[in-house]
Design a protein around this motif. Structure first.
Motif, mmCIF file in Angstrom:
data_model
loop_
_atom_site.group_PDB
_atom_site.id
_atom_site.type_symbol
_atom_site.label_atom_id
_atom_site.label_comp_id
_atom_site.label_asym_id
_atom_site.label_seq_id
_atom_site.Cartn_x
_atom_site.Cartn_y
_atom_site.Cartn_z
ATOM 1 N N ASP A 40 -7.441 -2.209 9.140
ATOM 2 C CA ASP A 40 -8.277 -1.697 8.056
ATOM 3 C C ASP A 40 -9.681 -1.514 8.616
ATOM 4 O O ASP A 40 -10.513 -2.411 8.571
ATOM 5 C CB ASP A 40 -8.275 -2.686 6.891
ATOM 6 N N GLU A 50 -11.285 8.692 5.772
ATOM 7 C CA GLU A 50 -12.327 7.651 5.770
ATOM 8 C C GLU A 50 -12.017 6.574 6.803
ATOM 9 O O GLU A 50 -12.915 6.079 7.503
ATOM 10 C CB GLU A 50 -12.438 7.041 4.370
ATOM 11 N N GLN A 51 -10.740 6.187 6.907
ATOM 12 C CA GLN A 51 -10.351 5.204 7.922
ATOM 13 C C GLN A 51 -10.632 5.755 9.326
ATOM 14 O O GLN A 51 -11.085 5.031 10.218
ATOM 15 C CB GLN A 51 -8.861 4.868 7.790
ATOM 16 N N CYS A 95 0.846 -1.197 0.000
ATOM 17 C CA CYS A 95 0.000 0.000 0.000
ATOM 18 C C CYS A 95 0.877 1.242 0.000
ATOM 19 O O CYS A 95 2.076 1.189 0.271
ATOM 20 C CB CYS A 95 -0.927 0.001 1.225
ATOM 21 N N LYS A 132 -8.398 8.859 1.974
ATOM 22 C CA LYS A 132 -8.397 7.500 2.507
ATOM 23 C C LYS A 132 -8.157 7.502 4.020
ATOM 24 O O LYS A 132 -8.802 6.757 4.753
ATOM 25 C CB LYS A 132 -7.322 6.660 1.806
ATOM 26 N N LYS A 170 -12.160 0.373 7.649
ATOM 27 C CA LYS A 170 -13.251 0.402 6.673
ATOM 28 C C LYS A 170 -13.745 -1.009 6.371
ATOM 29 O O LYS A 170 -14.955 -1.254 6.329
ATOM 30 C CB LYS A 170 -12.784 1.090 5.387
#
Length: 234
Positions: free
Chosen positions: A159, A215-216, A81, A212, A161
């Motif tokens: 993770d 959102e996490q 990632c 990102k 999400k």
């Protein structure tokens, strides 16, 4: 800067220095010089991405002989990632050796995670083309040794999400929406603010230096505040 110094950083000496030079050339440099496409590192990035994924997959497959496919996929995603690539790239001072346009540099490009991560993948491809697969593999496993061990031991960032989605969908499909409320700061140092909605109901909010990350953060808030449990009870 002298690329010989960078070769010491990555502990690999190129037989054909042109591969490394291309790997360390950002597209903005080529654009400002009005040179033709193909002289930057984007094609190498494409190739390096495939090798990185394959090398990490094989390493996890060998290390975790009893772990199912789904868990292996999540562990691989935590290593392959932008975040982990950028972290290791910064340790190797990739940003200092990049050739980039003045405009991109003034916008903070030398410290931008996405640019450093892309360059790391290009470097992997350059090593493969110069020295073969084993040399590329040695570089990846040497550079990401600690990251791999952290992933295997569960120390890497979760993770949130995916965890939230799996929790919410135990009783069927739900509509999960991450809404960007606002952005603050200059382009090279923005902060994003996000609200998380499930079936139209807000259950979380978060902030981060990328969409990102924000959102996490919102998903983590929802999990820790029990927002997912409230939805499931309804």
């Amino acid at each position: 800067m002298n690329n010989l110094d960078f070769q010491k950083n990555i502990k690999y000496e190129f037989k054909n220095a042109n591969y490394l030079e291309k790997a360390l050339t950002h597209s903005s440099f080529v654009q400002e010089k009005n040179e033709r496409c193909g002289k930057d590192n984007e094609r190498l990035e494409f190739l390096g991405d495939a090798f990185f994924d394959a090398i990490i997959s094989e390493e996890l497959f060998k290390k975790l002989t009893k772990v199912p496919e789904g868990k292996l996929t999540k562990l691989r995603a935590s290593i392959v990632c932008e975040k982990s690539l950028a972290e290791q790239g910064k340790k190797l001072n990739v940003g200092k050796f990049l050739k980039m346009g003045k405009g991109e540099e003034h916008m903070g490009g030398r410290d931008r995670d996405s640019i450093i991560a892309d360059a790391m993948e290009a470097i992997m491809a350059a090593i493969f083309l110069d020295g073969g697969f084993d040399e590329a593999k040695n570089f990846v496993l040497r550079t990401f040794e600690e990251t791999i061990e952290d992933a295997v031991s569960g120390k890497l960032t979760k993770d949130y999400k995916t965890e939230l989605q799996e929790s919410l969908q135990t009783n069927g499909d739900v509509k999960i929406c991450y809404q960007i409320d606002k952005e603050e700061g200059p382009d090279h140092n923005k902060t994003f603010y996000v609200s998380l909605f499930v079936d139209g109901r807000q259950i979380g909010e978060g902030a981060g230096k990328s969409k990102k990350e924000a959102e996490q953060s919102a998903a983590k808030y929802a999990l820790e505040s029990g927002g997912d449990k409230c939805i499931l009870k309804e």
